[in-house]
Design a protein around this motif. Structure first.
Motif, mmCIF file in Angstrom:
data_model
loop_
_atom_site.group_PDB
_atom_site.id
_atom_site.type_symbol
_atom_site.label_atom_id
_atom_site.label_comp_id
_atom_site.label_asym_id
_atom_site.label_seq_id
_atom_site.Cartn_x
_atom_site.Cartn_y
_atom_site.Cartn_z
ATOM 1 N N MET A 1 -40.640 13.573 33.425
ATOM 2 C CA MET A 1 -40.561 12.117 33.533
ATOM 3 C C MET A 1 -39.131 11.663 33.809
ATOM 4 S SD MET A 1 -43.618 11.241 33.320
ATOM 5 C CE MET A 1 -44.772 12.608 33.361
ATOM 6 N N THR B 1 -41.264 22.327 48.010
ATOM 7 C CA THR B 1 -42.678 22.343 47.628
ATOM 8 C C THR B 1 -42.818 22.204 46.121
ATOM 9 O OG1 THR B 1 -43.265 23.735 49.512
ATOM 10 C CG2 THR B 1 -44.788 23.715 47.648
ATOM 11 N N ARG B 2 -41.977 22.921 45.410
ATOM 12 C CA ARG B 2 -42.007 22.852 43.956
ATOM 13 C C ARG B 2 -41.679 21.450 43.457
ATOM 14 N NH1 ARG B 2 -38.802 26.554 39.565
ATOM 15 N NH2 ARG B 2 -39.922 28.463 39.966
ATOM 16 N N ARG C 1 -38.249 12.014 37.360
ATOM 17 C CA ARG C 1 -38.832 10.997 38.234
ATOM 18 C C ARG C 1 -38.009 9.731 38.272
ATOM 19 N NH1 ARG C 1 -44.916 11.632 39.114
ATOM 20 N NH2 ARG C 1 -45.381 13.657 38.226
ATOM 21 N N LEU D 1 -43.993 22.440 25.435
ATOM 22 C CA LEU D 1 -44.741 21.690 26.444
ATOM 23 C C LEU D 1 -44.334 20.228 26.452
ATOM 24 C CD1 LEU D 1 -47.034 21.412 28.511
ATOM 25 C CD2 LEU D 1 -48.596 21.081 26.596
ATOM 26 N N ALA E 1 -44.476 19.126 44.037
ATOM 27 C CA ALA E 1 -45.585 19.403 43.123
ATOM 28 C C ALA E 1 -45.304 18.816 41.753
ATOM 29 C CB ALA E 1 -45.805 20.908 43.018
ATOM 30 N N GLN E 2 -44.047 18.777 41.370
ATOM 31 C CA GLN E 2 -43.683 18.222 40.075
ATOM 32 C C GLN E 2 -43.657 16.696 40.089
ATOM 33 O OE1 GLN E 2 -39.949 20.415 39.665
ATOM 34 N NE2 GLN E 2 -40.781 21.448 37.877
ATOM 35 N N GLY E 3 -43.789 16.120 41.284
ATOM 36 C CA GLY E 3 -43.732 14.674 41.376
ATOM 37 C C GLY E 3 -42.320 14.143 41.411
ATOM 38 N N ASP F 1 -39.775 26.539 49.716
ATOM 39 C CA ASP F 1 -40.330 26.812 48.394
ATOM 40 C C ASP F 1 -39.807 25.808 47.366
ATOM 41 O OD1 ASP F 1 -41.800 28.889 49.309
ATOM 42 O OD2 ASP F 1 -40.458 30.456 48.613
ATOM 43 N N GLU G 1 -40.974 19.953 28.175
ATOM 44 C CA GLU G 1 -41.133 20.162 29.614
ATOM 45 C C GLU G 1 -41.706 18.919 30.289
ATOM 46 O OE1 GLU G 1 -43.564 23.549 30.421
ATOM 47 O OE2 GLU G 1 -44.122 22.813 32.408
ATOM 48 N N THR G 2 -42.689 18.317 29.662
ATOM 49 C CA THR G 2 -43.335 17.143 30.257
ATOM 50 C C THR G 2 -42.384 15.950 30.279
ATOM 51 O OG1 THR G 2 -45.419 17.952 29.327
ATOM 52 C CG2 THR G 2 -45.396 15.715 30.196
#
Lengths: 230, 230
Positions: free
Chosen positions: A160, A57-58, A163, A152, A61-63, A54, A155-156
């Motif tokens: 980054m 996978t998360r 990454r 938001l 999904a978040q990159g 899990d 969070e975004t």
DNA sequence: CCATGTTGTTTGTTATAACAAACAACAAAA
DNA sequence: TTTTGTTGTTTGTTATAACAAACAACATGG
């Protein structure tokens, strides 16, 4: 009324695994290119593979984690192009967040806390406490972004940062010690306090761009970023 | 050499489930506020709960699904504030993407395809084929963003679109028919072809802002966006 | 009639086992 | 020596069962 009893919360195992992996990535404790296998992670966590599945996978999904062949999760190794792309997105996002922060009123306590953190960061650099400096550096940036009042956005931006987490540790030894970006930090905070939206955006963008330019110099002939051997 | 044989690829079940849920969300086929239970989804997909759990976990990680109490996944119901936040982030991201697109050279085939799509969109509106219009509208926007040459940008913007997917269907009946945003689309494409970065950004931002302003009018007294009853 | 306790159902969580695909090592044949 | 076929191991995928927490319905006692 104060709650006399502590709130019951049994955090799921996959949430703990997710947080641990996340912090390890952000701190650069995983060598870029490493393949993370579910069973080995499960063994190190002392759980079955279900929770770590899990969590991974998360992350994918978040990159934050790249998915290699056979849906395996590998910690990403940034190329020069990917770093440049990341820089464009970060400038757009974080520049805008700083602008929004400058457009709003803030209580003195918040601003003073940021000023204190700035001072702490300076002393940490001079004391060569680099790993804890990075922690304060991160909190300083996100302290500004939180002042935009847009969750938001925060969070975004966090996504980054995740990454570029693995290569972010490359920057520690040389760049930070030179006090690069120091003036941009102080100028950005000052602009926000003065309500200067243009100035706030400009300084944050300059901070990001210059750090990215430095990092780009670490790329080898194939375009992959490498940790300086020194 | 051309590959004589088609590549073997057996897509995992949870990937299929993810794609189906994703499309359903984007098309607004789920009523905002609905709680998605693993077992019911598993039954409708004809699989066990394991693949759908992976899919839902991924959606939640992307912020497409909100996680309610007891880690349940619910399709989000945007408030006026959340819509405003989404608009700020989208303007920063998509405006910058349009700007980057204008700064680069493109082959005529790509540009002509976008012009044709624009014409198709116009005829679809006049024929009141609203659902297929939305599909072309989406592809037009992302066609522009793809021209930025920054995959990360496209991916991040896609994430934002997913988040307003459920309420995006609210906009269909009235707004689109009025040809609102039509001029912005044509002007944006024209600016990109002319290499006018400022104009491209301005038009895209205007398109997003005006649509958001219209949507904000659908909020009730509690700030929740509601589907117009008409 | 209302409050409280009980019970059954629903639902996410976790572990485990069976499965299939991919990879590596090794052996055998040209 | 090189190539090819085989085999065993690794690893992600899926199904299933057991579990615990939360919720609803119902019954019971005031």
């Amino acid at each position: 009324m104060t709650t006399a009893l502590k709130r019951i919360e049994r955090e799921p195992l996959w949430d703990l695994a997710h947080a641990q992996l996340r912090d390890a990535l952000l701190a650069g404790r995983f060598e870029p290119g490493t393949v993370l296998t579910l069973r080995s992670l499960a063994e190190s966590f002392g759980t079955s593979i279900t929770p770590v599945r899990d969590a991974v996978t998360r992350l994918v999904a978040q990159g934050v984690l790249q998915q290699g062949p056979r849906n395996s999760a590998i910690v990403p190794n940034l190329s020069r192009k990917e770093l440049a792309d990341l820089t464009v997105v970060r400038c757009a996002l974080e520049g805008r967040a700083a602008r929004e922060a400058a457009l709003q009123r803030h209580d003195d306590a918040t601003l003073r806390r940021l000023e204190e953190r700035l001072a702490t960061m300076q002393s940490l650099i001079q004391a060569r406490k680099l790993e804890s400096y990075l922690e304060h550096h991160r909190k300083f940036h996100f302290g500004i972004y939180a002042m935009s009042g847009i969750p938001l956005m925060v969070e975004t931006i966090e996504n980054m940062w995740l990454r570029c987490g693995p290569v972010l540790s490359f920057v520690i030894p040389e760049y930070v010690v030179l006090l690069k970006g120091w003036d941009h930090h102080t100028a950005a905070l000052k602009a926000i306090m003065a309500g200067d939206a243009d100035g706030a955006e400009r300084e944050i963008v300059a901070d990001i761009s210059e750090a990215a330019h430095y990092l780009a110099g670490l790329a080898d002939s194939t375009g992959q970023l490498k940790r300086p051997s020194g």
